[in-house]
Scaffold this motif. Sequence first.
Motif, PDB file in Angstrom:
ATOM      1  N   LEU A  39       0.831  -1.203   0.138  1.00 53.22           N
ATOM      2  CA  LEU A  39       0.098  -0.075  -0.063  1.00 53.22           C
ATOM      3  C   LEU A  39       0.869   1.262   0.039  1.00 53.22           C
ATOM      4  N   ARG A  40       0.827   2.069  -0.932  1.00 51.04           N
ATOM      5  CA  ARG A  40       1.630   3.391  -1.091  1.00 51.04           C
ATOM      6  C   ARG A  40       0.717   4.492  -1.233  1.00 51.04           C
ATOM      7  N   ARG A  41       1.030   5.489  -0.593  1.00 58.22           N
ATOM      8  CA  ARG A  41       0.119   6.885  -0.614  1.00 58.22           C
ATOM      9  C   ARG A  41       0.422   7.577  -1.888  1.00 58.22           C
ATOM     10  N   ARG A  42      -0.763   7.890  -2.435  1.00 60.23           N
ATOM     11  CA  ARG A  42      -0.593   8.761  -3.650  1.00 60.23           C
ATOM     12  C   ARG A  42      -1.600  10.068  -3.401  1.00 60.23           C
ATOM     13  N   GLY A  43      -0.742  11.091  -3.262  1.00 61.88           N
ATOM     14  CA  GLY A  43      -1.294  12.316  -2.880  1.00 61.88           C
ATOM     15  C   GLY A  43      -1.964  12.430  -1.675  1.00 61.88           C
ATOM     16  N   ASP A  44      -2.758  13.462  -1.450  1.00 58.22           N
ATOM     17  CA  ASP A  44      -3.269  13.589   0.034  1.00 58.22           C
ATOM     18  C   ASP A  44      -4.586  12.627   0.559  1.00 58.22           C
ATOM     19  N   SER A  45      -5.172  11.771  -0.680  1.00 53.49           N
ATOM     20  CA  SER A  45      -6.412  11.415  -0.308  1.00 53.49           C
ATOM     21  C   SER A  45      -6.488   9.998  -0.968  1.00 53.49           C
ATOM     22  N   HIS A  46      -5.557   9.526  -1.589  1.00 53.50           N
ATOM     23  CA  HIS A  46      -5.619   8.103  -2.291  1.00 53.50           C
ATOM     24  C   HIS A  46      -4.344   7.039  -1.942  1.00 53.50           C
ATOM     25  N   VAL A  47      -4.612   5.762  -2.123  1.00 58.41           N
ATOM     26  CA  VAL A  47      -3.606   4.964  -1.986  1.00 58.41           C
ATOM     27  C   VAL A  47      -3.547   3.863  -3.292  1.00 58.41           C
ATOM     28  N   VAL A  48      -2.539   3.508  -3.531  1.00 60.35           N
ATOM     29  CA  VAL A  48      -2.166   2.550  -4.573  1.00 60.35           C
ATOM     30  C   VAL A  48      -2.100   1.116  -3.870  1.00 60.35           C
ATOM     31  N   ILE A  63      -7.441   3.626  -4.665  1.00 60.94           N
ATOM     32  CA  ILE A  63      -8.734   3.964  -3.999  1.00 60.94           C
ATOM     33  C   ILE A  63      -8.287   5.139  -3.346  1.00 60.94           C
ATOM     34  N   ARG A  64      -9.491   5.678  -2.734  1.00 67.67           N
ATOM     35  CA  ARG A  64      -9.643   6.848  -1.804  1.00 67.67           C
ATOM     36  C   ARG A  64      -9.324   6.291  -0.457  1.00 67.67           C
ATOM     37  N   ALA A  65      -8.281   6.470  -0.032  1.00 70.29           N
ATOM     38  CA  ALA A  65      -8.050   5.938   1.346  1.00 70.29           C
ATOM     39  C   ALA A  65      -6.724   7.090   1.690  1.00 70.29           C
ATOM     40  N   ASP A  71       4.221   4.099   2.848  1.00 76.27           N
ATOM     41  CA  ASP A  71       4.414   2.807   2.196  1.00 76.27           C
ATOM     42  C   ASP A  71       4.606   1.689   3.027  1.00 76.27           C
ATOM     43  N   VAL A  72       3.631   0.647   3.056  1.00 78.27           N
ATOM     44  CA  VAL A  72       3.601  -0.422   3.970  1.00 78.27           C
ATOM     45  C   VAL A  72       2.905  -1.928   3.220  1.00 78.27           C
ATOM     46  N   THR A  73       3.691  -2.844   3.519  1.00 76.42           N
ATOM     47  CA  THR A  73       3.330  -4.115   2.814  1.00 76.42           C
ATOM     48  C   THR A  73       2.966  -4.949   3.792  1.00 76.42           C
ATOM     49  N   VAL A  74       1.923  -5.741   3.630  1.00 73.25           N
ATOM     50  CA  VAL A  74       1.162  -6.533   4.692  1.00 73.25           C
ATOM     51  C   VAL A  74       0.778  -7.898   3.876  1.00 73.25           C
TER      52      VAL A  74
END
Length: 223
Positions: A39-48, A63-65, A71-74
């Motif tokens: 999961l990687r942050r993209r901008g202020d309101s999205h995650v890839v 997604i909006r998240a 940046d975290v892997t689970v």
Amino acid sequence: MTGALAERSVTVPDARDRDDLSTFLTHAARLDPGSVVRLRRRGDSHVVAWIETGFDVLAARVIRARVLPSDVTVAADGLLSALRSAGPAPFDPGFGMDSAWRGPVPPDAGWTHVDDVPGPVFVELAERGVALAREHGTDHGPPVSLLDQDVVTVEADDEAVPVSMRMIFALNAMKFVPTVSDSSQSADDARVRVRIARSWIRLDARYGSVFRSRGATIPLMVS
């Protein structure tokens, strides 16, 4: 919020995005029950959300998240389980598995649009490929010769971009192209956009994208 949750959390405020992420993770788990998701942050309101499909192809869904850290892997199955009971509040995505992610992810910017291809073309090719894989495959999966075969060439101006069966299998396995039976989708929704960057090729479909390296480790050249 507890100290541990403050350090590692995911927030998906909208139920539709939670459903989208759950669907993405469900398809990933079918490909590999032990898969991990990055999961990687993209901008202020999205995650890839990124997963490795097993075809030497990455798959992603935006997604909006919000995610902490950025940046975290689970484990994919753990995140899926947490999502099923999650609401709009922050929740623990599970134990960090950053060392389980192998290799880089594609860049956010620097992509060139080559052309669009009707989604049913890729779905039909995937179905043919599955039939061939059943006929000639082994316990280890489809033959490498089939996976590495370039089955579509997308051209624009002086670019000729070959698309391998690996990408088509991954696109189909993740169910990124709307089905013909889905009457709520238009013809434009079913189109797949082909883009390239210096080191990557990508296919963007209605429900997500797949990426393959154009580097030395996974040869896919554009002449």
